[in-house]
Design a protein around this motif. Structure first.
Motif, PDB file in Angstrom:
ATOM      1  N   LEU A   1       0.830  -1.204   0.000  1.00 58.95           N
ATOM      2  CA  LEU A   1       0.000   0.000   0.000  1.00 58.95           C
ATOM      3  C   LEU A   1       0.861   1.249   0.000  1.00 58.95           C
TER       4      LEU A   1
ATOM      5  N   ALA B   1      -2.841   5.419   0.448  1.00 68.27           N
ATOM      6  CA  ALA B   1      -3.777   4.343   0.784  1.00 68.27           C
ATOM      7  C   ALA B   1      -3.715   4.025   2.272  1.00 68.27           C
TER       8      ALA B   1
ATOM      9  N   LYS C   1      -5.521   6.702   4.160  1.00 64.75           N
ATOM     10  CA  LYS C   1      -6.979   6.562   4.003  1.00 64.75           C
ATOM     11  C   LYS C   1      -7.504   5.429   4.887  1.00 64.75           C
ATOM     12  N   ALA C   2      -6.769   4.313   4.896  1.00 65.04           N
ATOM     13  CA  ALA C   2      -7.195   3.192   5.727  1.00 65.04           C
ATOM     14  C   ALA C   2      -7.231   3.613   7.196  1.00 65.04           C
TER      15      ALA C   2
ATOM     16  N   ASP D   1     -10.179   5.987   7.830  1.00 69.01           N
ATOM     17  CA  ASP D   1     -11.468   5.282   7.888  1.00 69.01           C
ATOM     18  C   ASP D   1     -11.630   4.525   9.205  1.00 69.01           C
TER      19      ASP D   1
ATOM     20  N   VAL E   1     -12.669  -1.948   6.950  1.00 67.72           N
ATOM     21  CA  VAL E   1     -11.783  -1.113   6.132  1.00 67.72           C
ATOM     22  C   VAL E   1     -10.870  -1.982   5.261  1.00 67.72           C
TER      23      VAL E   1
ATOM     24  N   SER F   1     -11.419  -1.442   1.306  1.00 69.26           N
ATOM     25  CA  SER F   1     -10.338  -0.748   0.603  1.00 69.26           C
ATOM     26  C   SER F   1     -10.154  -1.311  -0.805  1.00 69.26           C
ATOM     27  N   HIS F   2     -10.771  -2.450  -1.093  1.00 69.82           N
ATOM     28  CA  HIS F   2     -10.673  -3.015  -2.441  1.00 69.82           C
ATOM     29  C   HIS F   2     -11.894  -2.673  -3.303  1.00 69.82           C
TER      30      HIS F   2
ATOM     31  N   ALA G   1     -16.752   2.752   5.969  1.00 73.77           N
ATOM     32  CA  ALA G   1     -15.701   2.186   5.120  1.00 73.77           C
ATOM     33  C   ALA G   1     -16.096   2.219   3.649  1.00 73.77           C
TER      34      ALA G   1
ATOM     35  N   HIS H   1      -6.767  -7.214   4.455  1.00 70.12           N
ATOM     36  CA  HIS H   1      -6.560  -6.589   3.151  1.00 70.12           C
ATOM     37  C   HIS H   1      -6.018  -7.591   2.135  1.00 70.12           C
TER      38      HIS H   1
END
Lengths: 337, 366, 322
Positions: free
Chosen positions: C3, C7, C10-11, C14, C49, C53-54, C73, C214
């Motif tokens: 990541l 990213a 952001k994760a 969230d 999350v 995230s995908h 999320a 993830h």
């Protein structure tokens, strides 16, 4: 224009709408049939043949055979409707609502309201209703009253092939969930049906017959029994106005009330059981809004408050028939305070 | 003179029986040709049966409020001197005639379609002889000729043709203009091998008939225009808009009532037929296109006065005195003979079928 | 870890947003500002999350009664959510859904769900749409250990395998179905194994570890988008609050929650991992914390200030047309 059966009319409606709109898919048990067998696809075409041949034209991506898992069928239909398809899902026998009602009652019916108006759920659930084939207690019921009681669902009950085609096309184009009830003994009934696609609007009753003495409201197969009773009664000098609501949700209350305003008498004929039913609902409607014009008590001709029996003799007693309808109408006509 | 029966007439394609609503002459009363004898209700329409000759209503056989099949004895007409016993014997001996094989075959045949370059038009054909082609008005279909066509079919090959956008015809109306509709009619006549015909047009169909006659004067033997469009700017916009918009029975009924002088003429089946036509995919859009081309802003855009004035063949106008759709005063613009039909609205050929049928028959024969 | 910085931030944002949102909801609920009941997601953030995230806005998810985390999320508006929980005008569902029916179809969020096991059949529907329209979207059902026992879930898994649907079944096993342990109620004690029995790849991952979730989700999503059919992921996770706000949690042993917060906090875990690996600085994360705290304050202030829904909305949006 040609004479077509209800089966043909429904098939034609499905095929024409699938041709018109690639988002229309058919989902259910044995809608094609034969998957995973040596016999090959399209072995069934629906248990009563309505969807026969669709898979040949539209392929298995749009005529989707499923396992016998009604919750998954109804939920998949609801989820696909709210995400961009216009599914026509088959709940083979309406009695099977017992195993999947959550997906209809708590999910599909409530999306729009719960989600603050963002959802559109253009879902049609085709389902068979009706007694008369000794299919006994779990394959013979007419639970449209239960569906009608649910805000968010629309409920359609055609009684002839013309209405069946136009109402099914309307149902497919409608943006709300629609329960489309097909009486299992009526698939071979014929009437004139246009070859073109057309729609019959929801919430407008059909006046099957004009008359000034007694208003009869009847559904599905009972429309035909009531019409036969009305013929008999006409020869006796009793003119019945016969109303087929066609949809119970929305319900064309105006047509019923306008008629009762002229006749002052109401007989509701319903193959379903009497408690908390369409018959009760329409009786309440008229009692509430037309009490002043009534010349006789509102009468209901319904199945008894029992499960549907198996033995042919018992089943015959269970289902209202023309003689019972005529007898009740005569009582209503002859009522004196 | 002998004893003659008055029987249940057959009005329109689907009529199998009729109901005697009301006798308009008393038993024993004398009547003149053309006078109204009784009201008959069919599933399609309620109408009056007019006397075909002078006579006396010697005996009423069918009481009011009874429903009888086509051909059933309704009353007996006999010279005043006829003994009662002879009348009784006539009634006792009366047999409802079986429908002829020809009638049965025709009834089964029903309407057909003609292909005009990939589009199809529906028409109903009856009879043989010099062709008569009938063109209905805005929103109507071949049923508008249900009283006219049978009256002409005994001597003519009659064709009730449905215009694009109407009845069972294609919903592809092109631009929906006078020319577009006239093109379609011309193409249909060519395919049906009709070289020359008496043309009858009602309302918008009248303007189309006039246009067809003007294009090919050699092909039109005579031209009968019933309350035609195109002779003046006025049109009942409430009717046109209402017709296009109506999807429900109540709205449809209100619109149809504008067409006639006596609203009781509008039966539930007429309303249902209108709605069934309109429910077909594309029907309402087709009517919108036509309405926009013909009646933009609530006025008539089509003008046929010049073409009618220039026609060499015999032309007659028929207009209901109480027309609420196209005013009868438009007749003046055409400079051709006008027959004003009393007690009729925009549908004189249905409301006063006997009188209008007579006018047409005599005009065509002359 | 593949990541990038953006990213990762952001994760983290969230996950923190979910945590602070839930903590604040607990406060506001205790003050009596939130009607009905709320089921809090705190402790399970890495699952929502890590999975979402995908996903893009056209992918669909369906959630459970414990749905705030999944909603955030998936990109639902936090202020709109807070208004909805308060039952106010302008709420994400106009005040007609509440905590248990938070939904936003514009973000592919098919709704929290008041019915345990209600979501999976809907998710295979969204997956069917994706398959039929060939748009390579996927649909994800979040279900708890409780929902994993429902027949609807079984039916949906079977259907997804039969029709080879791009559906992913995420089972968040937080150890409890209401007040009963999963140890008791999940007969096999192996949700992933049960899913595998339906004929789909299934894995169990550590829900304390955002990166584990993830990674598992990447594989499942790639498979689904490529037409490889459904997968299942069982996420072992933990619930920092009771079944619902106000749950006395008499079924939990003393200090259980304190221990969970100390040893199984996916947020702390994440912070440690990314700072140890020098992927992010503590200061970056602190800045996010401050940002989120302000956002939550703003959401609550907006919710307190918003009027109730107009009375006439009682009757609207039952049907599209009637």
């Amino acid at each position: 224009m040609a004479q077509k059966t209800i089966r043909q009319a429904l098939h034609e409606a499905l095929a024409q709408e699938m041709r018109r709109d690639p988002r229309v898919v058919v989902i259910g048990e044995d809608v094609a049939g034969g998957a995973g067998t040596g016999g090959g696809r399209d072995a069934a075409g629906g248990v009563l043949g309505v969807t026969k041949g669709l898979i040949t034209e539209f392929g298995e991506d749009r005529v989707i055979d499923t396992p016998i898992t009604e919750s998954a069928i109804m939920g998949m239909a609801a989820g696909s409707a709210v995400s961009g398809l216009r599914p026509v899902a088959e709940l083979m026998f309406s009695d099977f609502l017992g195993v999947c009602f959550d997906q209809i009652y708590n999910q599909a019916a409530k999306f729009r309201y719960m989600f603050g108006g963002k959802a559109r759920t253009p879902l049609v659930i085709r389902t068979m209703i009706g007694a008369g084939r000794s299919a006994a207690a779990q394959h013979s019921q007419s639970p449209y009253g239960i569906f009608t009681s649910v805000p968010g669902l629309k409920v359609v009950i055609p009684s002839n092939a013309y209405d069946a085609k136009g109402l099914l096309i309307q149902a497919i184009r409608d943006d709300d969930p629609v329960i489309f009830c097909e009486h299992k003994l009526m698939y071979d009934l014929k009437t004139e049906v246009p070859d073109e696609a057309y729609t019959v609007p929801f919430g407008e009753a059909n006046i099957v017959r004009d008359g000034d003495d007694v208003t009869i409201v009847a559904f599905a197969r009972m429309v035909h029994y009531a019409a036969a009773a009305a013929e008999t009664l006409a020869r006796e000098g009793i003119d019945c106005e016969l109303i087929d609501p066609r949809t119970t949700s929305p319900l064309d209350a105006d047509t019923i009330l306008d008629s009762v305003a002229r006749t002052g008498r109401l007989v509701v004929v319903d193959e379903a059981t009497p408690r908390c039913s369409m018959a009760a609902d329409i009786a309440a409607l008229v009692a509430e809004h037309a009490f002043g014009v009534l010349k006789a008590p509102i009468r209901r001709v319904t199945a008894p408050h029992t499960p549907v029996p198996f033995a042919p003799g018992l089943e015959k007693l269970y289902i209202p028939d023309s003689d019972r309808i005529a007898a009740v109408v005569r009582e209503a006509q002859g009522y004196a305070r | 003179m002998s004893i003659t029966p008055i029987t249940m007439p057959k009005w329109g394609l689907t009529m199998t029986e009729g109901k005697v609503v009301q006798w308009l002459k008393p038993q024993g009363g004398a009547f003149a040709k053309g006078e109204e004898l009784l009201e008959i209700e069919t599933s399609k329409i309620t109408n009056v049966l007019e006397a075909e000759e002078d006579g006396t209503l010697t005996r009423i056989v069918a009481p009011e409020d009874t429903t009888l099949p086509i051909g059933a004895l309704l009353a007996v007409v006999a010279p005043e001197t006829t003994p009662a016993a002879e009348v009784d014997a006539f009634i006792a001996g009366f047999v409802v005639p079986e429908p002829s094989e020809e009638t049965m075959a025709e009834a089964e045949a029903g309407p057909r379609t003609v292909d005009i370059g990939g589009r199809s038009l529906r028409y109903l054909e009856r009879g043989a002889g010099v062709p008569v082609v009938m063109l209905h008005g805005f929103g109507a279909d071949l049923n508008t000729w249900m009283f006219t066509q049978p009256a002409l079919a005994d001597r003519h090959r009659t064709i009730a043709l449905e215009l694009p956008g109407h009845g069972g015809s294609t919903k592809d109306v092109g631009a929906g203009t006078l020319d577009a509709l006239a093109d379609a009619v011309e193409a249909a006549l060519a395919t049906l091998d009709i070289d020359r015909a008496h043309l009858i047009g009602h309302s918008m169909g009248g303007a189309v008939a006039a246009a067809v006659a003007a294009r090919r004067p050699d092909r039109a033997a005579t031209l009968t225009l019933i309350a035609p469009a195109g002779l003046g700017p006025e049109i009942n916009a409430t009717f046109i808009d209402g017709f296009v918009r109506a999807t429900r029975r109540k709205d449809a009924e209100a619109v149809l009532r504008l067409l006639v002088r006596d609203p009781a003429l509008v039966s539930r089946t007429m309303v249902e037929d209108m709605l069934r036509n309109k429910r077909i995919d594309g029907a309402t859009a087709a009517l919108e296109t036509i309405a926009h081309a013909w009646f933009p802003g609530g006025h008539q855009a089509v003008d046929i006065t010049a073409s009618v004035a220039g026609l060499a063949m015999a032309v007659q106008l028929i207009w209901g005195a109480d027309d609420r759709i196209v005013p009868e005063t438009h007749a003046l613009a055409a400079r051709v003979p006008v027959h004003v039909v009393e007690h009729a609205g925009h549908l004189p050929h249905m409301e006063k079928a006997g009188a209008v049928n007579d006018l047409i028959r005599r005009f065509i024969a002359a | 870890m593949q990541l990038n910085r953006e990213a990762l931030l952001k994760a983290y944002r969230d996950m923190v947003t979910i945590r602070r949102f839930e903590e604040r909801v607990q406060d506001e609920f205790s003050k009596g500002n939130i009607p009905g009941f709320v089921h809090l997601y705190a402790g399970q953030e890495a699952s929502a999350v890590g999975v979402c995230s995908h996903l893009g806005p056209d992918d669909h998810i369906a959630s459970t009664h414990r749905g705030h985390g999944h909603s955030i999320a998936k990109g639902c508006d936090v202020v709109g959510m807070m208004l909805e929980l308060f039952g106010r005008k302008g709420g994400l569902c106009g005040g007609k859904g509440g905590s248990m029916h938070i939904a936003d179809l514009d973000h592919g969020m098919l709704g929290a769900n008041g019915i345990v096991g209600g979501g999976p059949p809907l998710v295979i529907g969204a997956a069917l749409t994706a398959k039929t329209l060939r748009n390579s979207n996927v649909a994800v059902s979040f279900t708890g250990d409780g929902g994993s026992n429902q027949g609807t879930t079984f039916e949906a898994m079977n259907m997804a395998v039969v029709l080879k649907l791009p559906a992913i079944f995420v089972f968040e096993n937080n150890g409890y179905g209401e007040y009963t342990g999963a140890e008791y109620a999940v007969g096999s004690r192996d949700i992933a194994g049960r899913a595998a029995g339906f004929g789909m790849p299934a894995v169990r991952v550590d829900g304390d570890d955002f990166f584990a979730v993830h990674d598992a989700m990447r594989e499942a999503t790639e498979r689904a988008r490529a037409g490889g059919g459904p997968s299942a992921i069982e996420v072992s996770t933990c619930r920092f609050y009771g079944h619902h706000s106000g749950d006395a949690q008499l079924y939990r042993v003393k200090d259980e929650v304190r221990k969970l917060r100390e040893e199984h906090d996916c947020l702390k875990n994440f912070r440690r991992r990314v700072t140890d690996a020098r992927l992010l600085e503590a200061g970056d994360l602190d800045a996010v914390d401050a940002e989120v705290a302000a956002l939550i304050d703003q959401a609550v202030a907006a919710a307190l200030a918003a009027p109730p829904p107009e009375p006439e909305t009682l009757m609207t949006d039952v049907y599209v047309s009637y």
